[in-house]
Design a protein around this motif. Structure first.
Motif, mmCIF file in Angstrom:
data_model
loop_
_atom_site.group_PDB
_atom_site.id
_atom_site.type_symbol
_atom_site.label_atom_id
_atom_site.label_comp_id
_atom_site.label_asym_id
_atom_site.label_seq_id
_atom_site.Cartn_x
_atom_site.Cartn_y
_atom_site.Cartn_z
ATOM 1 N N ASP A 140 10.656 24.269 -3.791
ATOM 2 C CA ASP A 140 11.373 25.129 -2.844
ATOM 3 C C ASP A 140 12.450 25.963 -3.527
ATOM 4 O O ASP A 140 12.894 26.977 -2.966
ATOM 5 C CB ASP A 140 11.994 24.292 -1.728
ATOM 6 N N PHE A 141 12.875 25.556 -4.722
ATOM 7 C CA PHE A 141 13.934 26.270 -5.432
ATOM 8 C C PHE A 141 13.428 26.918 -6.714
ATOM 9 O O PHE A 141 14.204 27.312 -7.566
ATOM 10 C CB PHE A 141 15.100 25.329 -5.730
ATOM 11 N N ASP A 142 12.107 27.005 -6.844
ATOM 12 C CA ASP A 142 11.524 27.725 -7.974
ATOM 13 C C ASP A 142 11.807 29.217 -7.789
ATOM 14 O O ASP A 142 11.610 29.763 -6.694
ATOM 15 C CB ASP A 142 10.019 27.468 -8.027
ATOM 16 N N PRO A 143 12.280 29.905 -8.848
ATOM 17 C CA PRO A 143 12.647 31.329 -8.678
ATOM 18 C C PRO A 143 11.497 32.208 -8.238
ATOM 19 O O PRO A 143 11.725 33.251 -7.600
ATOM 20 C CB PRO A 143 13.132 31.720 -10.079
ATOM 21 N N VAL A 144 10.260 31.825 -8.551
ATOM 22 C CA VAL A 144 9.102 32.638 -8.191
ATOM 23 C C VAL A 144 8.439 32.123 -6.918
ATOM 24 O O VAL A 144 8.186 32.880 -5.974
ATOM 25 C CB VAL A 144 8.081 32.662 -9.351
ATOM 26 N N ALA A 145 8.143 30.825 -6.875
ATOM 27 C CA ALA A 145 7.367 30.269 -5.769
ATOM 28 C C ALA A 145 8.230 29.690 -4.657
ATOM 29 O O ALA A 145 7.703 29.257 -3.634
ATOM 30 C CB ALA A 145 6.436 29.174 -6.301
ATOM 31 N N GLY A 146 9.543 29.697 -4.816
ATOM 32 C CA GLY A 146 10.421 28.995 -3.888
ATOM 33 C C GLY A 146 10.747 29.760 -2.617
ATOM 34 O O GLY A 146 10.246 30.861 -2.367
ATOM 35 N N LEU A 147 11.599 29.153 -1.820
ATOM 36 C CA LEU A 147 12.049 29.717 -0.549
ATOM 37 C C LEU A 147 13.369 30.441 -0.799
ATOM 38 O O LEU A 147 14.448 29.856 -0.715
ATOM 39 C CB LEU A 147 12.229 28.600 0.481
ATOM 40 N N ALA A 148 13.290 31.715 -1.089
ATOM 41 C CA ALA A 148 14.467 32.446 -1.559
ATOM 42 C C ALA A 148 15.609 32.436 -0.546
ATOM 43 O O ALA A 148 16.780 32.452 -0.931
ATOM 44 C CB ALA A 148 14.073 33.892 -1.895
ATOM 45 N N TYR A 149 15.282 32.388 0.744
ATOM 46 C CA TYR A 149 16.352 32.393 1.742
ATOM 47 C C TYR A 149 17.236 31.149 1.640
ATOM 48 O O TYR A 149 18.369 31.134 2.124
ATOM 49 C CB TYR A 149 15.772 32.487 3.156
ATOM 50 N N SER A 150 16.722 30.062 1.008
ATOM 51 C CA SER A 150 17.497 28.826 0.895
ATOM 52 C C SER A 150 18.373 28.781 -0.356
ATOM 53 O O SER A 150 19.210 27.883 -0.484
ATOM 54 C CB SER A 150 16.562 27.605 0.893
ATOM 55 N N PHE A 151 18.184 29.730 -1.271
ATOM 56 C CA PHE A 151 18.926 29.678 -2.530
ATOM 57 C C PHE A 151 20.445 29.726 -2.328
ATOM 58 O O PHE A 151 21.180 28.966 -2.965
ATOM 59 C CB PHE A 151 18.488 30.811 -3.466
ATOM 60 N N PRO A 152 20.979 30.614 -1.477
ATOM 61 C CA PRO A 152 22.439 30.625 -1.309
ATOM 62 C C PRO A 152 22.989 29.318 -0.748
ATOM 63 O O PRO A 152 24.076 28.878 -1.142
ATOM 64 C CB PRO A 152 22.670 31.791 -0.338
ATOM 65 N N GLU A 153 22.252 28.699 0.157
ATOM 66 C CA GLU A 153 22.696 27.405 0.698
ATOM 67 C C GLU A 153 22.739 26.350 -0.393
ATOM 68 O O GLU A 153 23.715 25.607 -0.531
ATOM 69 C CB GLU A 153 21.751 26.949 1.810
ATOM 70 N N ALA A 154 21.680 26.261 -1.182
ATOM 71 C CA ALA A 154 21.641 25.263 -2.251
ATOM 72 C C ALA A 154 22.727 25.524 -3.289
ATOM 73 O O ALA A 154 23.324 24.588 -3.837
ATOM 74 C CB ALA A 154 20.263 25.259 -2.907
ATOM 75 N N ALA A 155 22.996 26.793 -3.550
ATOM 76 C CA ALA A 155 24.017 27.126 -4.543
ATOM 77 C C ALA A 155 25.398 26.635 -4.115
ATOM 78 O O ALA A 155 26.253 26.350 -4.972
ATOM 79 C CB ALA A 155 24.045 28.638 -4.770
#
Length: 590
Positions: free
Chosen positions: A443-458
């Motif tokens: 889900d946090f892979d830069p290519v295959a992941g869910l980009a909308y979740s990246f800011p939350e995880a960060a």
């Protein structure tokens, strides 16, 4: 204020714990009671053992993500604290009956059940319920106490002390892992019945309503929430099977490729589709079984059923898997541990180490195997009722490599060789392996992941990284994700509604907790609760002499994925050790 019920003496006491900070009435409180009230080294089946059931201060509130209840005891499967969570309406039933938490010790002289009503508890004989499945038990108890009663029951597996027996709530919603149902059985406790419909009060109803409105509007735009809300739902594995290497096939020995004929066609298999979790619009858990199933209402379909009872056993028939799932819930068996134990036995039989054992792909034999395990029928049923690790110890050391277990509990079927963070979570979580302990690496892979979740995880220090990379940063990132979801578990917040990948973002989670219980709640509070829960789980494991078992099966380090896009994926031992050390450092465990 937990109610402490002693089944041996018949006494009930109230323990005032509201002044203690940081337990929120959930699993942290349960862990404290386990540590305080039972001696170290006690057998989980000893009458003095304690089982804790709680909605806590938040669970059972009619709002998105707040339907969860916790069931906690020393696990007869692992020897450490076993924590299972039930979705569905039971937590709301506890709150409606006037209790937030219940702890049970002792052993009833005869098979019994507890009734919770108006904040009081009474004990009743249940001899006529012996041997009944969880659905028939629920029918009988609702006939006696009202159709609005909520019931948490065990089936024959719990009565027969199958070490991975589950507790099943309201027909279809299981507290499935680590053998809590067997602890009920050891106490002669068939069920807990909650009667009453008092609403769970909230401090700021308008704020709760606003979050509910936001959540309902957000479902369609969130890929995972939309998948959960649709049919067949989050657990259905509709469409194509997972790509090779993503999930276990035949005990993690093959890369994948099995198909489930007709998986797109659930017509006639739906039993109930809406309203499983009061107050939550997502309706993740739906009920499915084939039209010919003996008991259809128990077919609550969790995410792991198709993996554990299907591909993991070499079975690709839709009705076989649906009916096996429903049968497990009715008999009170955890699908994950059952699937892992059967897969172990199938591989041993295939290798000539278990003559007469079951065979991969034998769909016709599966119902009989499940019934034999639940009743400990015959030598094979009794052996497999112990779980894969104990079965291997009985059969001999040559079978041990085929027991896919950590801390004595069978692995979930998401393959850690392609998602090493999941592997770290399996190995290092102090209560044993659980697939929903932290979010998937993919889900946090830069290519295959869910980009909308990246800011939350960060926001918690988990930044995107290629899913297969195993390094020290993977260890730190996984520990941070584990801490976040541990906080959700500590408060009985649903991980399938929450950050980083679902609509309840961190800000809305903290606003929801604030609105429900009337005190400011921050991200720091959530992470502190997660750390506290993990620390207390780890301390309990150390007290029980079960520390230091943070290792994956050797297969994950020695046998690469054989084909497909993840061909060659394997967990390098030295890299895993470095990531493990960084994981420990992040949580302050070294």
């Amino acid at each position: 204020m937990p109610l402490i019920v002693d089944l041996t003496s018949g006494t009930v006491e109230r323990e005032h714990r509201f002044g203690e900070p940081g337990h929120y009435g959930g699993s942290i409180l349960g862990l404290r009671l386990l540590a305080e009230r039972i001696p170290a080294g006690l057998d989980p089946f000893d009458p003095r053992a304690l089982v804790f059931v709680a909605a806590g201060m938040l669970g059972g509130t009619r709002a998105p993500g707040l339907a969860k209840g916790v069931f906690l005891a020393k696990s007869p499967l692992t020897g450490v604290a076993g924590e299972a969570h039930a979705l569905g309406p039971f937590a709301a039933g506890m709150r409606g009956a006037g209790v937030e938490a219940l702890a049970v010790t002792g052993r009833a002289e005869r098979l019994s059940y507890l009734v919770v009503r108006d904040g009081e508890v009474s004990c009743h004989e249940a001899g006529e319920l012996r041997g009944l499945g969880t659905a028939a038990t629920t029918d009988a108890l609702r006939a006696r106490h009202g159709q609005g009663a909520h019931v948490a029951a065990i089936g024959p597996a719990g009565e027969n002390l199958v070490r991975y027996a589950s507790v099943v709530t309201d027909y279809a919603y299981a507290a499935g892992r680590y053998g809590i149902g067997a602890v009920f059985g050891a106490k002669n406790l068939k069920a807990i019945v909650c009667v009453g419909d008092a609403p769970a009060e909230v401090a700021d109803p308008a704020a709760v309503a606003a979050i509910d409105h936001y959540y309902r509007d957000a479902i369609a735009g969130n890929p995972l929430a939309a998948l959960q809300a649709g049919e067949p739902g989050f657990a259905g594995w509709a469409g194509e099977p997972p790509v090779p290497g993503y999930a276990s096939v035949r005990n993690f020995t093959l890369p994948g490729g099995l198909r489930v004929p007709g998986v797109r066609d659930y017509n006639g298999r739906a039993v109930a589709l809406r309203g499983a979790c009061p107050g939550c619009p997502n309706d993740c858990l739906k009920v499915y079984a084939s039209p010919s199933a003996d008991e259809r209402r128990s077919g609550g379909l969790g995410q792991e059923a198709f993996l554990s009872l299907g591909w993991n056993l070499g079975i690709d028939d839709l009705d076989t898997v649906l009916d096996a799932n429903a049968l497990c819930n009715d008999l009170g068996l955890d699908q994950v541990s059952l699937g892992g134990t059967l897969a172990f036995a199938m591989e041993c039989a295939e290798r000539g180490l278990l003559p007469g054992g079951p065979a991969f792909g034998d769909a016709a034999a599966l119902p009989g195997l499940i019934r034999d395990v639940a009743r400990r029928a015959g030598d094979l049923g009794d052996l497999l009722a112990e779980g894969a690790a104990r079965a291997a110890a009985r059969l001999g050391p040559q079978t041990a490599p085929y027991a896919m277990t950590v801390k004595g509990a069978e692995l979930p079927c998401f393959d850690p060789r392609i998602q090493p963070g999941i592997g770290l979570g399996y190995a290092l979580a102090p209560n044993g392996p659980r697939y929903d302990a932290l979010e998937h690496d993919l889900d946090f892979d830069p290519v295959a992941g869910l980009a909308y979740s990246f800011p939350e995880a960060a926001r918690i220090g988990a930044r995107p990284a290629p899913a297969g990379v195993l390094d020290a940063e993977r260890g730190r990132r996984s520990a941070r994700l584990l801490r976040l979801w541990s906080g959700l578990d500590a408060l009985n917040l649903c991980v399938f509604a929450s950050s980083p990948t679902r609509p309840l973002t961190i800000d809305r989670l903290t606003a929801l907790v604030t609105a429900v219980h009337g005190r400011d709640f921050t991200l720091e509070d959530l992470l502190a609760a997660g750390q506290r829960r993990l620390d207390e789980l780890r301390a309990y494991a150390a007290r029980e002499g079960m520390g230091g078992r943070d290792q994956l099966p050797a297969r994950m380090h020695d046998e690469p994925v054989a084909e497909g896009p993840y061909k060659g994926a394997v967990l390098d031992r030295e890299a895993f050790a470095r990531a493990r050390d960084a994981f420990y450092d992040e949580l302050g465990w070294r």
